[in-house]
Design a protein around this motif. Structure first.
Motif, mmCIF file in Angstrom:
data_model
loop_
_atom_site.group_PDB
_atom_site.id
_atom_site.type_symbol
_atom_site.label_atom_id
_atom_site.label_comp_id
_atom_site.label_asym_id
_atom_site.label_seq_id
_atom_site.Cartn_x
_atom_site.Cartn_y
_atom_site.Cartn_z
ATOM 1 N N GLU A 112 0.833 -1.189 0.000
ATOM 2 C CA GLU A 112 0.000 0.000 0.000
ATOM 3 C C GLU A 112 0.877 1.251 0.000
ATOM 4 O O GLU A 112 2.056 1.219 0.386
ATOM 5 N N GLN A 113 0.285 2.313 -0.444
ATOM 6 C CA GLN A 113 1.036 3.574 -0.532
ATOM 7 C C GLN A 113 1.563 3.967 0.843
ATOM 8 O O GLN A 113 0.850 3.910 1.844
ATOM 9 N N GLY A 114 2.832 4.331 0.870
ATOM 10 C CA GLY A 114 3.442 4.774 2.111
ATOM 11 C C GLY A 114 4.122 3.679 2.904
ATOM 12 O O GLY A 114 4.779 3.962 3.911
ATOM 13 N N VAL A 115 3.976 2.435 2.486
ATOM 14 C CA VAL A 115 4.616 1.322 3.185
ATOM 15 C C VAL A 115 5.911 0.971 2.462
ATOM 16 O O VAL A 115 5.904 0.700 1.260
ATOM 17 N N GLU A 116 7.008 0.980 3.196
ATOM 18 C CA GLU A 116 8.322 0.745 2.581
ATOM 19 C C GLU A 116 8.534 -0.744 2.335
ATOM 20 O O GLU A 116 8.656 -1.536 3.273
ATOM 21 N N LYS A 117 8.619 -1.115 1.096
ATOM 22 C CA LYS A 117 8.762 -2.524 0.769
ATOM 23 C C LYS A 117 10.124 -3.083 1.164
ATOM 24 O O LYS A 117 10.259 -4.284 1.400
ATOM 25 N N ASP A 118 11.135 -2.224 1.224
ATOM 26 C CA ASP A 118 12.461 -2.701 1.623
ATOM 27 C C ASP A 118 12.575 -2.863 3.132
ATOM 28 O O ASP A 118 13.488 -3.526 3.619
ATOM 29 N N LYS A 119 11.648 -2.257 3.843
ATOM 30 C CA LYS A 119 11.676 -2.369 5.298
ATOM 31 C C LYS A 119 10.775 -3.525 5.756
ATOM 32 O O LYS A 119 11.094 -4.229 6.695
ATOM 33 N N PHE A 120 9.691 -3.702 5.089
ATOM 34 C CA PHE A 120 8.740 -4.755 5.439
ATOM 35 C C PHE A 120 8.754 -5.791 4.315
ATOM 36 O O PHE A 120 8.034 -5.683 3.329
ATOM 37 N N LEU A 121 9.609 -6.781 4.516
ATOM 38 C CA LEU A 121 9.781 -7.800 3.488
ATOM 39 C C LEU A 121 8.731 -8.895 3.641
ATOM 40 O O LEU A 121 8.569 -9.459 4.710
ATOM 41 N N ILE A 122 8.051 -9.175 2.557
ATOM 42 C CA ILE A 122 7.016 -10.191 2.588
ATOM 43 C C ILE A 122 7.372 -11.314 1.638
ATOM 44 O O ILE A 122 7.742 -11.082 0.488
ATOM 45 N N ASN A 123 7.269 -12.530 2.146
ATOM 46 C CA ASN A 123 7.540 -13.712 1.346
ATOM 47 C C ASN A 123 6.363 -14.665 1.464
ATOM 48 O O ASN A 123 5.901 -14.965 2.560
ATOM 49 N N HIS A 124 5.881 -15.127 0.327
ATOM 50 C CA HIS A 124 4.736 -16.037 0.311
ATOM 51 C C HIS A 124 5.126 -17.220 -0.554
ATOM 52 O O HIS A 124 4.684 -17.367 -1.689
ATOM 53 N N ALA A 125 5.981 -18.073 0.031
ATOM 54 C CA ALA A 125 6.616 -19.123 -0.749
ATOM 55 C C ALA A 125 5.732 -20.332 -0.991
ATOM 56 O O ALA A 125 5.984 -21.119 -1.902
ATOM 57 N N SER A 126 4.705 -20.486 -0.178
ATOM 58 C CA SER A 126 3.824 -21.641 -0.362
ATOM 59 C C SER A 126 2.382 -21.211 -0.174
ATOM 60 O O SER A 126 2.112 -20.079 0.235
ATOM 61 N N LEU A 127 1.478 -22.111 -0.464
ATOM 62 C CA LEU A 127 0.060 -21.784 -0.372
ATOM 63 C C LEU A 127 -0.443 -21.704 1.061
ATOM 64 O O LEU A 127 -1.600 -21.352 1.291
ATOM 65 N N THR A 128 0.416 -22.028 2.018
ATOM 66 C CA THR A 128 -0.027 -22.001 3.404
ATOM 67 C C THR A 128 0.835 -21.130 4.303
ATOM 68 O O THR A 128 0.590 -21.057 5.505
ATOM 69 N N LEU A 129 1.838 -20.472 3.748
ATOM 70 C CA LEU A 129 2.743 -19.714 4.598
ATOM 71 C C LEU A 129 3.124 -18.386 3.965
ATOM 72 O O LEU A 129 3.568 -18.322 2.824
ATOM 73 N N SER A 130 2.933 -17.338 4.748
ATOM 74 C CA SER A 130 3.429 -16.020 4.375
ATOM 75 C C SER A 130 4.207 -15.473 5.559
ATOM 76 O O SER A 130 3.826 -15.695 6.703
ATOM 77 N N THR A 131 5.309 -14.802 5.280
ATOM 78 C CA THR A 131 6.100 -14.214 6.354
ATOM 79 C C THR A 131 6.287 -12.722 6.117
ATOM 80 O O THR A 131 6.387 -12.263 4.972
ATOM 81 N N LEU A 132 6.322 -12.003 7.213
ATOM 82 C CA LEU A 132 6.603 -10.572 7.200
ATOM 83 C C LEU A 132 7.858 -10.359 8.034
ATOM 84 O O LEU A 132 7.889 -10.747 9.201
ATOM 85 N N THR A 133 8.868 -9.775 7.429
ATOM 86 C CA THR A 133 10.096 -9.460 8.155
ATOM 87 C C THR A 133 10.233 -7.957 8.267
ATOM 88 O O THR A 133 10.264 -7.255 7.246
ATOM 89 N N VAL A 134 10.291 -7.499 9.504
ATOM 90 C CA VAL A 134 10.524 -6.081 9.760
ATOM 91 C C VAL A 134 12.031 -5.913 9.885
ATOM 92 O O VAL A 134 12.641 -6.426 10.830
#
Lengths: 112, 116
Positions: free
Chosen positions: B59-81
């Protein structure tokens, strides 16, 4: 911009009374409407959903939808102190995007 | 109903370190998951949409390099701050929608992040 409006409250009702929570939305093509309850420090939990005009009842909860007026409400009968929480209205936009728009929530306080 | 498991439920970290938050759909496959942030007494703020096998939509204003999101499988998503700072302290919540289930979105239990 799609908007969902809720009165932030707090809405204070005595125990045993009916609590009425209201929500209006701007996207006339919206198709799905959800009410979530969020206790302080917890994540939202689904209370009810409604798709069609009219009333839908589930226990002490009744959701009411009026698409012509772009209005959805949640009634809580026989309110209990444990109902004290923030109630979030969520609307699914039209067009199948499946990204919900949330209102800011209404804080409900049920006092003994 | 659909269950979304989120871990950890709370974490305290030092400024400058990174924190990973996991969100798993336990009994359904989620091609799309959503990450929200919520500050005290404020509404949910959508940060990003996580899409399995592709890049997240921020979304606008959210830094993608700061909040890394990985959705490698159909059952797991991770957010890394990454490189967390005290202003990142917040309540982070994921949600997912089970297709063909009318109950809409299910939320994880949330992660309370405190950066000291």
């Amino acid at each position: 911009q799609k908007e969902v409006e809720q009165n932030s409250g707090p809405l204070s009702v005595p125990e045993g009374a009916i609590a009425s929570l209201n929500c209006t939305y701007s996207d006339r093509g919206s198709q799905s409407f959800f009410w979530y309850r969020q206790y302080s420090g917890k994540s939202p939990e689904l209370i009810m959903f409604i798709y069609s005009n009219g009333d839908k009842e589930d226990g002490r909860f009744t959701a009411q939808l009026n698409k012509a007026s772009q209005y959805v409400s949640l009634l809580i009968r026989d309110s209990q102190p444990s109902d004290s929480a923030t109630y979030l209205c969520a609307v699914y936009a039209s067009g199948g995007s499946y990204i919900p728009t949330f209102g800011r929530g209404t804080s409900l306080i049920v006092h003994p | 109903g659909a269950v979304v498991s989120q871990h950890p439920s709370w974490v305290i970290c030092k400024s400058g370190t990174s924190v990973k938050i996991e969100c798993r759909s336990l009994d359904f496959q989620a091609t799309t998951m959503f990450w929200y942030r919520q500050f005290p007494k404020q509404s949910l703020m959508l940060m990003a949409t996580s899409n399995e096998g592709s890049k997240a939509t921020y979304e606008q204003g959210v830094e993608k390099d700061k909040f890394l999101i990985n959705h490698a499988s159909l059952t797991l998503s991770t957010l890394t701050v990454t490189s967390a700072h005290p202003e990142d302290s917040s309540f982070y919540i994921c949600s997912a929608r089970a297709q063909n289930r009318e109950e809409g979105y299910t939320f994880g239990s949330g992660t309370r992040l405190t950066v000291v």
